[in-house]
Design a protein around this motif. Structure first.
Motif, PDB file in Angstrom:
ATOM      1  N   SER A 157      53.553  53.064  70.953  1.00  0.00           N
ATOM      2  CA  SER A 157      52.087  53.008  70.995  1.00  0.00           C
ATOM      3  C   SER A 157      51.522  53.931  72.066  1.00  0.00           C
ATOM      4  O   SER A 157      50.526  54.634  71.839  1.00  0.00           O
ATOM      5  N   ASN A 158      52.144  53.935  73.244  1.00  0.00           N
ATOM      6  CA  ASN A 158      51.666  54.806  74.310  1.00  0.00           C
ATOM      7  C   ASN A 158      51.890  56.276  73.946  1.00  0.00           C
ATOM      8  O   ASN A 158      51.062  57.148  74.237  1.00  0.00           O
ATOM      9  N   GLY A 159      53.024  56.565  73.289  1.00  0.00           N
ATOM     10  CA  GLY A 159      53.287  57.928  72.844  1.00  0.00           C
ATOM     11  C   GLY A 159      52.307  58.382  71.781  1.00  0.00           C
ATOM     12  O   GLY A 159      51.880  59.544  71.760  1.00  0.00           O
ATOM     13  N   PHE A 160      51.942  57.463  70.900  1.00  0.00           N
ATOM     14  CA  PHE A 160      50.954  57.780  69.867  1.00  0.00           C
ATOM     15  C   PHE A 160      49.619  58.131  70.508  1.00  0.00           C
ATOM     16  O   PHE A 160      48.970  59.122  70.142  1.00  0.00           O
ATOM     17  N   LEU A 161      49.206  57.330  71.491  1.00  0.00           N
ATOM     18  CA  LEU A 161      47.963  57.603  72.200  1.00  0.00           C
ATOM     19  C   LEU A 161      48.036  58.943  72.929  1.00  0.00           C
ATOM     20  O   LEU A 161      47.060  59.714  72.941  1.00  0.00           O
ATOM     21  N   ASP A 162      49.178  59.238  73.515  1.00  0.00           N
ATOM     22  CA  ASP A 162      49.388  60.503  74.212  1.00  0.00           C
ATOM     23  C   ASP A 162      49.119  61.686  73.284  1.00  0.00           C
ATOM     24  O   ASP A 162      48.401  62.628  73.643  1.00  0.00           O
ATOM     25  N   GLN A 163      49.687  61.633  72.089  1.00  0.00           N
ATOM     26  CA  GLN A 163      49.533  62.738  71.155  1.00  0.00           C
ATOM     27  C   GLN A 163      48.127  62.825  70.574  1.00  0.00           C
ATOM     28  O   GLN A 163      47.611  63.920  70.330  1.00  0.00           O
ATOM     29  N   VAL A 164      47.495  61.682  70.362  1.00  0.00           N
ATOM     30  CA  VAL A 164      46.114  61.681  69.873  1.00  0.00           C
ATOM     31  C   VAL A 164      45.186  62.307  70.906  1.00  0.00           C
ATOM     32  O   VAL A 164      44.367  63.180  70.586  1.00  0.00           O
ATOM     33  N   MET A 165      45.319  61.899  72.156  1.00  0.00           N
ATOM     34  CA  MET A 165      44.442  62.409  73.201  1.00  0.00           C
ATOM     35  C   MET A 165      44.684  63.892  73.457  1.00  0.00           C
ATOM     36  O   MET A 165      43.734  64.675  73.614  1.00  0.00           O
ATOM     37  N   GLY A 166      45.955  64.295  73.504  1.00  0.00           N
ATOM     38  CA  GLY A 166      46.256  65.700  73.747  1.00  0.00           C
ATOM     39  C   GLY A 166      45.723  66.598  72.650  1.00  0.00           C
ATOM     40  O   GLY A 166      45.124  67.649  72.921  1.00  0.00           O
ATOM     41  N   THR A 167      45.911  66.182  71.395  1.00  0.00           N
ATOM     42  CA  THR A 167      45.428  66.989  70.278  1.00  0.00           C
ATOM     43  C   THR A 167      43.912  66.982  70.205  1.00  0.00           C
ATOM     44  O   THR A 167      43.291  68.004  69.900  1.00  0.00           O
ATOM     45  N   ALA A 168      43.300  65.838  70.471  1.00  0.00           N
ATOM     46  CA  ALA A 168      41.842  65.769  70.463  1.00  0.00           C
ATOM     47  C   ALA A 168      41.252  66.714  71.498  1.00  0.00           C
ATOM     48  O   ALA A 168      40.259  67.418  71.228  1.00  0.00           O
ATOM     49  N   LEU A 169      41.850  66.756  72.674  1.00  0.00           N
ATOM     50  CA  LEU A 169      41.382  67.681  73.708  1.00  0.00           C
ATOM     51  C   LEU A 169      41.548  69.124  73.259  1.00  0.00           C
ATOM     52  O   LEU A 169      40.672  69.967  73.491  1.00  0.00           O
ATOM     53  N   LEU A 170      42.668  69.422  72.605  1.00  0.00           N
ATOM     54  CA  LEU A 170      42.900  70.768  72.091  1.00  0.00           C
ATOM     55  C   LEU A 170      41.814  71.158  71.093  1.00  0.00           C
ATOM     56  O   LEU A 170      41.238  72.259  71.180  1.00  0.00           O
ATOM     57  N   ILE A 171      41.513  70.268  70.159  1.00  0.00           N
ATOM     58  CA  ILE A 171      40.513  70.570  69.132  1.00  0.00           C
ATOM     59  C   ILE A 171      39.124  70.701  69.737  1.00  0.00           C
ATOM     60  O   ILE A 171      38.369  71.633  69.390  1.00  0.00           O
TER      61      ILE A 171
END
Length: 310
Positions: A157-171
């Motif tokens: 769950s924490n890893g999923f949040l990590d990837q969501v936040m990182g990609t959202a910031l990228l976009i």
């Protein structure tokens, strides 16, 4: 004269006129170059026991790889390089949905082929470092050269949040850079700005799980390691971690697109002399087609979807 004539004959023979085919070739080459540089920097760091590179040099090489790849293909395919970015453009009606699975397939293929090239390039080094045994875990594991894996403490769950936040910031960052009604980036420097954005994300969000933020960058190399002899553990390590860097960045693309629209793009004042501004504040795709260009029926239909530059 003879050489020039031969070159022109070869160009006439090999030139591809279909627009979609040209885009796929450019996207394939750009992803190949990006992954080749990114994974090679990791291989150099790992197989040299950190004497010829560290985590910062690996992140820097990856960011510079993005810059080179974008310059290489941006005028042809748009240099998406990332299914998450392609999805964001589809959501913003800047890219036709029917092209999305084609671009994803090309991006994954480019990453897979580049992984094979890196394995060939560092074959002796990998064999020496791993004592001839390709492992996914343990002190001499080499699978992390190619794909990302979670830290021992990281939950799914924490890893999923990590990837969501990182990609959202990228976009969010890329959309801001390409927003013609915002400050934007000086023409020609967009790849440099994107590279710096990616470097900042990697340096600040890379410790949990390697900062994939790109489904093609992670799945293509992971699939290669499975085929090349690392075994099924590439999919089972980390409690079946493999799907997180595939799905979470796509969710992050949705989040990032929505955030930029809700906080910035929707609130640009309408311009009377620019009807397109009311439809979309983002002009990311030049849909202008030069006379004589051959297009498929689907591409002709797609022209009704893409916003036209004035």
């Amino acid at each position: 004269m003879g050489t020039t004539s031969l070159f022109k004959r070869a160009q006439a023979l090999l030139r591809i006129r279909n627009k979609l085919a040209r885009e796929c070739l450019a996207e394939l080459l750009a992803v190949f170059v990006l992954i080749l540089i990114t994974l090679s920097s990791a291989a150099q760091m790992v197989t040299s026991f950190g004497t010829k590179g560290d985590i910062f040099s690996a992140y820097l090489a990856g960011a510079l790889g993005i810059m080179v790849a974008v310059y290489m293909a941006v005028g042809v395919s748009g240099a998406h390089l990332n299914p998450a970015f392609s999805l964001a453009l589809c959501l913003l009606e800047q890219f036709p949905w029917w092209k999305f699975p084609i671009y994803v397939a090309v991006q994954v293929s480019g990453a897979f082929i580049a992984s094979g090239a890196v394995y060939a390039l560092y074959y002796d080094a990998i064999q020496h470092y791993s004592n001839g045994t390709l492992t996914v875990s343990g002190p001499r594991e080499t699978a992390s050269i190619f794909a990302t894996y979670p830290a021992d403490y990281l939950s799914i769950s924490n890893g999923f949040l990590d990837q969501v936040m990182g990609t959202a910031l990228l976009i969010v960052g890329i959309l801001a850079m390409l927003d013609t009604r915002n400050k934007g980036v000086p023409k020609g420097l967009e790849p440099v700005a994107v590279a710096l954005l990616v470097l900042s994300i990697e340096l600040s969000m890379g410790s949990n799980c390697g900062c994939a933020i790109n489904p093609a960058r992670d799945f293509g190399p992971r699939l290669f390691t499975y085929v090349a002899g690392w075994g099924t553990e590439v999919f089972s390590r980390g409690n079946g971690w493999w799907w997180v860097p595939v799905v979470a960045p796509l969710v992050g693309a949705v989040v990032g697109s929505a955030v930029y629209q809700l906080f910035v793009a929707f609130h640009h004042p309408a311009e009377e002399d620019d009807p397109a501004a009311e439809k979309s504040s983002l002009v990311l795709v030049d849909a202008a087609i030069s006379p004589g260009t051959e297009m498929s029926p689907k591409e002709k239909d797609a022209m009704e979807i893409l916003p036209q530059k004035k």
